[in-house]
Design a protein around this motif. Structure first.
Motif, PDB file in Angstrom:
ATOM      1  N   LEU A  55       0.846  -1.196  -0.175  1.00  0.00           N
ATOM      2  CA  LEU A  55      -0.010   0.020   0.086  1.00  0.00           C
ATOM      3  C   LEU A  55       0.782   1.181   0.054  1.00  0.00           C
ATOM      4  N   LYS A  56       2.061   1.255   0.783  1.00  0.00           N
ATOM      5  CA  LYS A  56       2.753   2.323   0.962  1.00  0.00           C
ATOM      6  C   LYS A  56       3.439   2.738  -0.382  1.00  0.00           C
ATOM      7  N   SER A  57       3.634   1.787  -1.465  1.00  0.00           N
ATOM      8  CA  SER A  57       4.324   2.046  -2.543  1.00  0.00           C
ATOM      9  C   SER A  57       3.360   2.229  -3.751  1.00  0.00           C
ATOM     10  N   ASP A  58       2.026   2.194  -3.362  1.00  0.00           N
ATOM     11  CA  ASP A  58       1.127   2.643  -4.358  1.00  0.00           C
ATOM     12  C   ASP A  58       1.097   3.875  -4.609  1.00  0.00           C
ATOM     13  N   GLU A  59       1.007   4.679  -5.768  1.00  0.00           N
ATOM     14  CA  GLU A  59       0.886   6.068  -6.204  1.00  0.00           C
ATOM     15  C   GLU A  59      -0.354   6.585  -5.563  1.00  0.00           C
ATOM     16  N   ARG A  60      -1.408   5.791  -5.792  1.00  0.00           N
ATOM     17  CA  ARG A  60      -2.787   6.391  -5.293  1.00  0.00           C
ATOM     18  C   ARG A  60      -2.605   6.453  -3.845  1.00  0.00           C
ATOM     19  N   PHE A  61      -2.032   5.872  -3.033  1.00  0.00           N
ATOM     20  CA  PHE A  61      -1.958   5.848  -1.414  1.00  0.00           C
ATOM     21  C   PHE A  61      -1.228   7.291  -1.207  1.00  0.00           C
ATOM     22  N   LYS A  62      -0.044   7.371  -2.129  1.00  0.00           N
ATOM     23  CA  LYS A  62       0.821   8.463  -1.653  1.00  0.00           C
ATOM     24  C   LYS A  62       0.041   9.683  -1.965  1.00  0.00           C
ATOM     25  N   ALA A  63      -0.786   9.747  -2.912  1.00  0.00           N
ATOM     26  CA  ALA A  63      -1.763  10.897  -3.217  1.00  0.00           C
ATOM     27  C   ALA A  63      -2.722  11.004  -2.206  1.00  0.00           C
ATOM     28  N   PHE A  64      -3.138   9.823  -1.817  1.00  0.00           N
ATOM     29  CA  PHE A  64      -4.093  10.072  -0.650  1.00  0.00           C
ATOM     30  C   PHE A  64      -3.773  10.719   0.758  1.00  0.00           C
TER      31      PHE A  64
END
Length: 585
Positions: free
Chosen positions: A568-577
């Protein structure tokens, strides 16, 4: 001594004590002389040291400022003596570390490595614990009233700058008739204890109190009040003022007004407020019952500031534990806290409530900081403000771990027997990866209360991330049942199962969370984290977004907590979140 300190300097040590002396052929001796001599030998050139007895006699002379040097067992002196140094620009104020090991004359009772105040607390006379009053009404349903009377007196005394008052959560650990007062005083770090009882019959009340000096065990003062229920506010004021008189606390007029301030004239509203406090202090589902009583209290008396404060705190606690939809709870909490401040801006609690609201619901970091500081300014001894500031603001939002740990430990020092304070220290340590320290803190809380929610939760999580999965699952499975499948515990157990490769068990818990969320509010953050550990990233992000929309306080933990998996940490969508929170850099 000021003259001796001027050039040419004459090195003189001064030790003072008040007591009986014997004169014989121009010789002076006796216990009083011996004690003064021991204190003088403890001193350094240019300083003035005095016993606690002298300090008591000059307490009403503000021109004489003193600093505690600690508690000592002096040679040939039966009792423990707290020694004070005169604090004046013209003389020497000794370093406490220079007073130890004076040729065997003294022996510090406590190694003074933290603060002078803490080491001196064992016999500090201007310190008190107010124990829960005994309910003598033969009706357990009246416990809320006897507890409430004691708590109101405690709160009045807590507003006094010159008096150290043990916190409510710690003092109220000591219930029942078999109480060893010396043991209690040692654990709470106080020199006096106020205990009492309340008997209520119809509109008649009898309040009996006694103030005990722990040093010698003597009763300093006692009184019995037989009054009508309408006089309960006057009785509480009289008790608080009598305690300050017996402890020789100098009251400024503003402090006297605080004690005498009547928060409500309506006894029915007052009783409802006491019931609200009683149930909120029990935590868990009882918080919702507390909300109902606080709301009834303000409905009856719309000018009751303390009841609005209780209402604000109760809503925020309910939001934090996932008992009600946080966004709605936050709005009601803000309204209640704003009202409390408009009615009584001298209260510290509503500023802390507003600070929590702006940190966890509105994400207005600067305003949250200002309001926390305002609460500390009014009352630096309010433990709840310290642990909210430590975890929800400094740890989860700011990432200022060292400062957060400091404030969490201040809360523990203020309330050393509060399982809640240890429960809030646990996640502060856990976020830093200090898993062993987390377990130590949580175990201390569990020793105080085996059902302490956060202590059990974070002991399990710390074991999880230490890869002690069997122990973690043992904790979670037990508490999963005891907590009636609370979503925090369910999510943590799901995570543990995932890390153990027990996917079918994890999936079953996740499916149950999802199914329950269709009909009742279930903390979305925990569903999202469970989904992420199961590899269901689309579902995880969907539920985390729902958690953010709901303004769940625990959603802030995703910035730094170890329960966020790497996928999850590496997912770009989570970073944007995460960027959507506008966390400080």
């Amino acid at each position: 001594q000021k003259l001796f300190c001027k050039h040419p300097q004459v090195p003189v040590r001064i030790g003072l004590h008040i007591g009986d002396v014997i004169l014989n052929d121009n010789h002076v001796f006796g216990d009083g002389v011996n004690l003064a001599s021991r204190i003088e030998s403890l001193s350094v050139a240019g300083a003035v040291l005095m016993s606690d007895k002298v300090k008591d006699e000059i307490v009403n002379h503000p021109e004489f400022k003193t600093t505690s040097m600690g508690v000592y067992q002096l040679k040939n002196v039966d009792r423990h003596v707290e020694v004070f140094a005169l604090d004046d620009d013209g003389i020497v104020k000794p370093d406490i570390n220079t007073l130890e090991g004076k040729a065997g004359l003294i022996k510090p009772l406590i190694k003074k490595n933290a603060t002078v105040q803490k080491s001196a607390a064992l016999s500090f006379r201007n310190s008190i614990a107010v124990l829960p009053f005994h309910n003598m009404s033969n009706d357990p349903e009246q416990d809320y009233f006897s507890d409430g009377v004691a708590e109101e007196i405690l709160n009045s005394l807590s507003s006094l700058k010159q008096l150290k008052v043990a916190g409510r959560a710690s003092s109220f650990q000591f219930r029942g008739s078999q109480r060893n007062l010396r043991d209690i005083a040692d654990k709470l770090g106080v020199g006096t204890v106020l205990e009492g009882s309340v008997r209520r019959q119809a509109n008649k009340i009898r309040v009996t109190v006694q103030l005990i000096n722990i040093t010698d065990g003597f009763q300093m003062w006692s009184e019995r009040y037989d009054r009508e229920m309408n006089d309960i506010f006057a009785v509480q004021d009289e008790i608080a003022l009598s305690v300050t008189e017996k402890l020789k606390v100098t009251l400024f007029e503003s402090e006297r007004k605080k004690i005498r301030k009547v928060n409500t004239q309506n006894t029915e509203a007052y009783e409802l407020y006491l019931k609200g406090r009683f149930y909120v202090n029990r935590r868990g589902g009882s918080i919702l019952k507390g909300i109902k009583f606080f709301q009834l209290a303000v409905d009856i008396d719309p000018d009751y500031a303390l009841a609005y404060t209780g209402l604000a705190d109760a809503h925020l606690l309910a939001a934090s534990y996932g008992l009600i939809y946080p966004k709605d709870a936050g709005r009601r909490a803000k309204e209640a806290a704003d009202t409390a401040i408009s009615l009584n801006p001298a209260l510290c609690e509503p500023y802390s409530s507003l600070a929590f609201y702006y940190a966890c619901i509105e994400w207005k970091w600067d305003l949250a900081e200002q309001l926390f500081q305002k609460s500390f300014e009014i009352n630096p001894s309010y433990a709840q403000a310290h642990y909210w500031y430590a975890l929800d603001f400094l740890t989860w939002a700011m990432g200022e771990y060292e400062k957060a740990e400091k404030h969490a430990k201040i809360a523990v020092e203020l309330e050393p027997l509060s399982a809640v304070c240890y429960g809030m220290l646990g996640p502060v340590l856990h976020a830093q990866g200090k898993f062993e320290e987390t377990i130590v803190a949580c175990r201390k809380g569990i020793d105080l209360d085996p059902y302490a929610f956060l202590c059990n939760m974070y002991e399990g999580l710390a074991n999880t991330f230490l890869k002690r999965y069997d122990r973690a699952v043992e904790i979670f499975e037990k508490f999963f049942t005891l907590s009636n499948k609370h979503p925090f515990v369910a999510g943590a157990l799901c995570i543990a199962y995932c890390l153990m490769n027990e996917r079918s068990k994890a999936q079953a818990i996740y499916d149950d969370l999802v199914e329950r969320s269709r009909t009742v509010y279930i903390t979305y953050t925990m569903i999202g984290l469970s989904a992420a550990h199961l590899g269901l990233l689309d579902e995880a992000l969907l539920y985390l977004e729902k958690g953010r929309e709901a303004r769940e306080p625990i959603i802030l933990s995703t910035r730094c907590e170890h329960w966020v998996p790497e996928n999850l940490k590496s997912d770009e969508r989570f970073k944007a979140f995460l960027k959507g929170f506008n966390f400080p850099k």
